[in-house]
Enzyme design. Sequence first.
Site, mmCIF file in Angstrom:
data_model
loop_
_atom_site.group_PDB
_atom_site.id
_atom_site.type_symbol
_atom_site.label_atom_id
_atom_site.label_comp_id
_atom_site.label_asym_id
_atom_site.label_seq_id
_atom_site.Cartn_x
_atom_site.Cartn_y
_atom_site.Cartn_z
ATOM 1 N N TYR A 20 -18.507 8.677 2.980
ATOM 2 C CA TYR A 20 -17.627 7.503 3.116
ATOM 3 C C TYR A 20 -18.341 6.252 2.580
ATOM 4 C CZ TYR A 20 -13.557 5.075 5.017
ATOM 5 O OH TYR A 20 -12.402 4.341 5.156
ATOM 6 N N THR A 43 -3.942 11.909 2.131
ATOM 7 C CA THR A 43 -3.207 10.977 1.263
ATOM 8 C C THR A 43 -3.960 10.913 -0.072
ATOM 9 O OG1 THR A 43 -4.550 9.093 1.959
ATOM 10 C CG2 THR A 43 -2.538 9.497 3.218
ATOM 11 N N LYS A 58 -14.978 -1.268 5.424
ATOM 12 C CA LYS A 58 -14.127 -1.230 6.626
ATOM 13 C C LYS A 58 -14.772 -2.043 7.757
ATOM 14 C CE LYS A 58 -10.658 1.380 5.259
ATOM 15 N NZ LYS A 58 -9.404 0.730 4.859
ATOM 16 N N SER A 115 1.742 8.172 1.945
ATOM 17 C CA SER A 115 0.932 6.990 2.270
ATOM 18 C C SER A 115 1.111 6.580 3.733
ATOM 19 C CB SER A 115 1.371 5.785 1.408
ATOM 20 O OG SER A 115 1.115 6.021 0.050
ATOM 21 N N GLY A 154 0.777 -1.258 0.000
ATOM 22 C CA GLY A 154 0.000 0.000 0.000
ATOM 23 C C GLY A 154 0.794 1.286 0.000
HETATM 24 P P1 NAP Z 1 -2.790 5.787 -0.294
HETATM 25 O O1 NAP Z 1 -1.455 6.346 -0.045
HETATM 26 O O2 NAP Z 1 -3.499 6.217 -1.524
HETATM 27 O O3 NAP Z 1 -2.698 4.204 -0.195
HETATM 28 C C1 NAP Z 1 -3.718 3.341 -0.665
HETATM 29 C C2 NAP Z 1 -2.996 2.223 -1.324
HETATM 30 O O4 NAP Z 1 -3.894 1.185 -1.728
HETATM 31 C C3 NAP Z 1 -2.259 2.673 -2.589
HETATM 32 O O5 NAP Z 1 -0.939 2.251 -2.531
HETATM 33 C C4 NAP Z 1 -3.040 1.959 -3.669
HETATM 34 O O6 NAP Z 1 -2.309 1.740 -4.839
HETATM 35 C C5 NAP Z 1 -3.388 0.696 -2.952
HETATM 36 N N1 NAP Z 1 -4.321 -0.119 -3.708
HETATM 37 C C6 NAP Z 1 -5.564 0.173 -4.139
HETATM 38 N N2 NAP Z 1 -6.064 -0.839 -4.855
HETATM 39 C C7 NAP Z 1 -5.114 -1.823 -4.849
HETATM 40 C C8 NAP Z 1 -5.026 -3.115 -5.409
HETATM 41 N N3 NAP Z 1 -5.996 -3.658 -6.138
HETATM 42 N N4 NAP Z 1 -3.871 -3.818 -5.215
HETATM 43 C C9 NAP Z 1 -2.848 -3.315 -4.519
HETATM 44 N N5 NAP Z 1 -2.887 -2.100 -3.963
HETATM 45 C C10 NAP Z 1 -3.991 -1.357 -4.138
HETATM 46 O O7 NAP Z 1 -3.793 6.163 0.913
HETATM 47 P P2 NAP Z 1 -3.757 5.853 2.482
HETATM 48 O O8 NAP Z 1 -4.684 6.830 3.076
HETATM 49 O O9 NAP Z 1 -2.372 5.744 2.944
HETATM 50 O O10 NAP Z 1 -4.487 4.431 2.545
HETATM 51 C C11 NAP Z 1 -3.924 3.306 3.221
HETATM 52 C C12 NAP Z 1 -4.983 2.657 4.083
HETATM 53 O O11 NAP Z 1 -5.283 3.526 5.172
HETATM 54 C C13 NAP Z 1 -6.303 2.380 3.386
HETATM 55 O O12 NAP Z 1 -6.819 1.140 3.821
HETATM 56 C C14 NAP Z 1 -7.178 3.517 3.889
HETATM 57 O O13 NAP Z 1 -8.551 3.210 3.828
HETATM 58 C C15 NAP Z 1 -6.691 3.585 5.313
HETATM 59 N N6 NAP Z 1 -7.058 4.802 6.045
HETATM 60 C C16 NAP Z 1 -6.733 6.017 5.557
HETATM 61 C C17 NAP Z 1 -7.083 7.156 6.257
HETATM 62 C C18 NAP Z 1 -6.763 8.524 5.730
HETATM 63 O O14 NAP Z 1 -7.395 9.496 6.144
HETATM 64 N N7 NAP Z 1 -5.788 8.668 4.861
HETATM 65 C C19 NAP Z 1 -7.772 7.047 7.483
HETATM 66 C C20 NAP Z 1 -8.065 5.770 7.960
HETATM 67 C C21 NAP Z 1 -7.702 4.639 7.240
HETATM 68 P P3 NAP Z 1 -2.631 2.719 -6.111
HETATM 69 O O15 NAP Z 1 -2.251 4.099 -5.669
HETATM 70 O O16 NAP Z 1 -1.816 2.165 -7.186
HETATM 71 O O17 NAP Z 1 -4.112 2.599 -6.357
#
Ligand code: NAP
Length: 269
Positions: free
Chosen positions: A169, A207, A176, A33, A27
């Site tokens: 959301y 992000t 989730k 990220s 991820g």
């Molecule tokens: P991010 O940097 O955009 O990371 C999301 C990652 O998921 C990206 O690397 C993306 O790759 C990958 N992904 C999506 N579809 C995929 C697939 N089919 N196979 C492999 N990888 C895939 O955003 P982030 O916020 O850090 O997200 C990471 C986690 O944290 C997620 O589960 C998100 O829901 C969770 N989260 C985020 C927040 C927030 O506010 N940021 C809060 C709570 C939880 P691509 O870029 O290539 O699509």
Amino acid sequence: MSQATESKELTRNENGMLKGKKGIIFGVANDHSLAWACAKALYSEGAELAFTYQAEALERRIKPLAESVGSKFVEMCDLGKDEDIASTFEKLGKHWNKIDFVVHAVAFANKKDLEGHFVDTSREGFALALDVSAYTLVAVTRAALPMMNDGGSVVTLTYYGAEKVVQNYNVMGVAKAALEASVRYLAADLGEKNIRVNSISAGPVRTLAAMGIAGFRDMLKFVEQRAPLKRNVQAEEVGKTALYLTSDLASGVTGECIHVDCGYSIIAL
Ligand code: NAP
């Protein structure tokens, strides 16, 4: 923050809490990220890391980040494809003879399903969000099992929208909720192998994925006003919690969801 600045700032305690521990991180899209914040925290305490990225276009961004934490394993893996997961772990098995942790920080939903009304979610949009954002944890954990032959820790990232309704959301909240339930079922299955499975419920962090949610900037402002700590959480704080969960400090913790949200989730009125 640029990647060059990032790499200069990285520090490592070779004899840290994760000395001799190895694991794979799914991820990392860029240096914002949450997966990258986890990677830096684990690296700082002596862990050795492997990374995957979803699409070829991302390789250019991930490779320098991986190199900055001394990683020699960076593979393309679309978690939506069973064959990609299988080949990633086959290659990882040639690289290392065991792993100690997996960080799963992956989610996806169609942009149109992250605005408007949940009731309008299509069958395809629902299936896609649940598949990528929840099922992939099950698939990855199962694939990792043969390499987790000395116990281990699996950590995933979730959000408060699983528990309460958060405007826009929508289907991701349902995904989730499935992810958090999967954590509990996986923890129950794998406890006898001394494999712990936990989630971190992070507050909103700017992000790539988060910016796809309609009204995300307003969310940040709202949380800043209401959260007990009167601010938004920082990615580094999520990383530190991943470090706790992968380390021996959390040896008795499994099936949990830890909120790292400046306390926002405890407030009702
Ligand atoms: P991010 O940097 O955009 O990371 C999301 C990652 O998921 C990206 O690397 C993306 O790759 C990958 N992904 C999506 N579809 C995929 C697939 N089919 N196979 C492999 N990888 C895939 O955003 P982030 O916020 O850090 O997200 C990471 C986690 O944290 C997620 O589960 C998100 O829901 C969770 N989260 C985020 C927040 C927030 O506010 N940021 C809060 C709570 C939880 P691509 O870029 O290539 O699509």
